[in-house]
Design an enzyme around this catalytic site. Structure first.
Site, PDB file in Angstrom:
ATOM      1  N   CYS A   1      39.539  -7.218  26.869  1.00  0.00           N
ATOM      2  CA  CYS A   1      39.346  -6.856  28.272  1.00  0.00           C
ATOM      3  C   CYS A   1      40.634  -7.132  29.042  1.00  0.00           C
ATOM      4  O   CYS A   1      41.313  -8.123  28.790  1.00  0.00           O
ATOM      5  CB  CYS A   1      38.202  -7.666  28.884  1.00  0.00           C
ATOM      6  SG  CYS A   1      37.866  -7.164  30.593  1.00  0.00           S
TER       7      CYS A   1
ATOM      8  N   CYS B   1      26.933 -15.423  28.209  1.00  0.00           N
ATOM      9  CA  CYS B   1      27.859 -14.698  29.063  1.00  0.00           C
ATOM     10  C   CYS B   1      29.260 -15.298  29.043  1.00  0.00           C
ATOM     11  O   CYS B   1      29.432 -16.491  29.231  1.00  0.00           O
ATOM     12  CB  CYS B   1      27.303 -14.770  30.475  1.00  0.00           C
ATOM     13  SG  CYS B   1      27.618 -13.315  31.387  1.00  0.00           S
TER      14      CYS B   1
ATOM     15  N   GLU C   1      31.270  -7.296  19.443  1.00  0.00           N
ATOM     16  CA  GLU C   1      29.996  -7.981  19.277  1.00  0.00           C
ATOM     17  C   GLU C   1      28.957  -7.369  20.200  1.00  0.00           C
ATOM     18  O   GLU C   1      29.278  -6.843  21.266  1.00  0.00           O
ATOM     19  CB  GLU C   1      30.146  -9.459  19.628  1.00  0.00           C
ATOM     20  CG  GLU C   1      30.907 -10.235  18.587  1.00  0.00           C
ATOM     21  CD  GLU C   1      31.018 -11.704  18.942  1.00  0.00           C
ATOM     22  OE1 GLU C   1      30.911 -12.520  18.029  1.00  0.00           O
ATOM     23  OE2 GLU C   1      31.207 -12.029  20.119  1.00  0.00           O
TER      24      GLU C   1
ATOM     25  N   CYS D   1      36.425 -16.494  31.222  1.00  0.00           N
ATOM     26  CA  CYS D   1      35.855 -15.597  30.209  1.00  0.00           C
ATOM     27  C   CYS D   1      36.717 -15.507  28.957  1.00  0.00           C
ATOM     28  O   CYS D   1      37.920 -15.273  29.032  1.00  0.00           O
ATOM     29  CB  CYS D   1      35.682 -14.208  30.814  1.00  0.00           C
ATOM     30  SG  CYS D   1      35.136 -12.988  29.611  1.00  0.00           S
TER      31      CYS D   1
ATOM     32  N   CYS E   1      39.488 -12.536  33.869  1.00  0.00           N
ATOM     33  CA  CYS E   1      38.713 -13.546  34.626  1.00  0.00           C
ATOM     34  C   CYS E   1      38.904 -14.914  33.960  1.00  0.00           C
ATOM     35  O   CYS E   1      38.814 -15.014  32.730  1.00  0.00           O
ATOM     36  CB  CYS E   1      37.237 -13.172  34.653  1.00  0.00           C
ATOM     37  SG  CYS E   1      36.963 -11.507  35.282  1.00  0.00           S
TER      38      CYS E   1
ATOM     39  N   CYS F   1      22.780  -6.564  24.934  1.00  0.00           N
ATOM     40  CA  CYS F   1      24.017  -6.643  25.712  1.00  0.00           C
ATOM     41  C   CYS F   1      25.127  -6.001  24.867  1.00  0.00           C
ATOM     42  O   CYS F   1      25.347  -6.397  23.726  1.00  0.00           O
ATOM     43  CB  CYS F   1      24.354  -8.107  26.011  1.00  0.00           C
ATOM     44  SG  CYS F   1      25.926  -8.302  26.879  1.00  0.00           S
TER      45      CYS F   1
HETATM   46  S1  SF4 Z   1      34.156 -11.406  32.746  1.00  0.00           S
HETATM   47 FE1  SF4 Z   1      35.391 -11.129  30.886  1.00  0.00          FE
HETATM   48  S2  SF4 Z   1      34.733  -9.169  30.016  1.00  0.00           S
HETATM   49 FE2  SF4 Z   1      34.007  -9.236  32.162  1.00  0.00          FE
HETATM   50  S3  SF4 Z   1      35.651  -8.274  33.335  1.00  0.00           S
HETATM   51 FE3  SF4 Z   1      36.106 -10.475  33.372  1.00  0.00          FE
HETATM   52  S4  SF4 Z   1      37.510 -10.792  31.606  1.00  0.00           S
HETATM   53 FE4  SF4 Z   1      36.513  -8.773  31.337  1.00  0.00          FE
END
Ligand code: SF4
Length: 354
Positions: A119, A342, A99, A126, A123, A112
């Site tokens: 990923c 975000c 996206e 996220c 985190c 963005c």
């Molecule tokens: S915030 Fe999400 S996209 Fe960014 S590094 Fe952490 S897990 Fe990966």
């Protein structure tokens, strides 16, 4: 259309750097000035096919279309938010989905973009990291997100900023990312100034140094999210391997080499990292660094049981940082009603929609 379905997959044209295109011209007996002419059609004049490049000889256009694919993806979904944020869901050639998002303000149009499918950083707040990383995007796949958004804009509208804050850890894919950003930065590319391009990272010290040495002073944003290691490791698991001290050291070097002050991103998670103790620790940690803190109240993500603090608590956090001598802003929420804010870009949800 039948051509499209039977056509074999060819190398992606936008994977070619300017140098690569000059080499191609050279090996095909095409004068070198044609390289910039071709790039101008793509990055400045918003064409969607080689055939639309009217001042390029027909034989060259034919050769290009026989050797390259112009696009790497198709648009699967286009959403527009109540605040005019727009989000594109793109299906890549092997079926992977990514996206990209357009955010509008009075004097800005910011794109963005994503750098990986999924990923690997994990985190806890996220959506993008919920299912791990599948693969790195290529240079052309990264660029294409900007080009696709560019073609949504009105005639007078221009992309003014690019933030590399979508799905993926950008510094884990520097090899593809840097040629893409350099193309956006070059005059014969999109001509976006380096200060209009921001890369966001969880903080990979060696990669931050590599970026500093690259020579183009892009803005760097480090996702800190906690002022001390044990809490940061809970929120950003990769911190276990790096630690905050090494990240701050690399940030300082980045500033010394590029002259660019590093921004620290801090997602506010109610009851986890938003208390007066953390604000005080953060102010002490950053007081002697050339730092700016960008606070991001957590955006809701369906399966994740974390929320943003109430506004008075955010205000308290801001005031304590200011009192401690740290520059701070609170990021405006954009596109939350289309899950474009975000941390809301998610791989599994995308995959299930196929
Ligand atoms: S915030 Fe999400 S996209 Fe960014 S590094 Fe952490 S897990 Fe990966």
């Amino acid at each position: 259309m039948s051509d499209e379905t039977t056509r074999p997959v060819l190398p992606l044209f936008t994977n070619l750097t300017r140098k690569g295109l000059l080499d191609w011209c050279d090996s095909h007996g095409v004068p070198s000035y044609r390289a910039d002419q071709i790039r101008q059609w793509i990055f400045g004049k918003r064409v969607n096919d080689f055939s639309e490049m009217h001042d390029v000889p027909a034989a060259v256009r034919k050769q290009l279309s026989e050797e390259f694919d112009f696009w790497a993806c198709r648009i699967v979904r286009h959403q527009v938010s109540s605040d005019r944020t727009e989000k594109l869901l793109l299906e890549l050639r092997e079926g992977d989905l990514v996206e990209c998002v357009l955010m509008r303000e009075t004097d800005r149009a910011t794109v963005c973009i994503s750098t990986q499918v999924g990923c690997g950083m994990g985190c806890i707040f996220c959506a993008s990291g919920l299912d791990g990383v599948k693969r790195n995007l290529s240079t052309g796949e990264i660029l294409e997100q900007v080009l696709r958004i560019d073609r949504l804009l009105g005639k007078e509208e221009r992309i003014t900023n690019v933030v590399v804050m979508g799905m993926g850890e950008p510094l884990a894919n520097l090899r593809s990312l840097l040629p893409a950003l350099d193309t956006l930065n070059e005059k014969g590319g999109m001509g976006l100034g380096a200060r209009r391009i921001t890369i966001s990272t969880v903080g990979l010290p060696e990669k931050m140094r590599e970026l500093a040495r690259h020579g183009t002073p892009y803005n760097l944003a480090v996702s800190l999210h906690a002022p001390e290691d044990s809490l940061r490791t809970e929120i950003v698991p990769t911190n276990k391997r790096t630690g905050i001290a090494a990240i701050l050291e690399a940030s300082e070097e980045y500033f010394q080499i590029t002259g660019r002050r590093v921004t620290y991103e801090y997602v506010l998670l109610a009851g986890r990292n938003d208390g007066p103790e953390q604000a005080k620790q953060l102010a002490i940690l950053l007081r002697y660094h050339a730092a700016h803190v960008n606070l991001i109240p957590m955006n809701p993500v369906a399966p994740i049981d974390l929320t943003a603090p109430a506004e008075p608590r955010t205000k308290m956090f801001v005031e304590m940082l200011e009192h401690g001598g740290v520059n701070v802003t609170v990021r405006k929420r954009k596109g939350a009603d289309i899950d474009a804010a975000c941390g809301q870009l998610r791989l599994t949800e995308l995959t299930l929609e196929k």
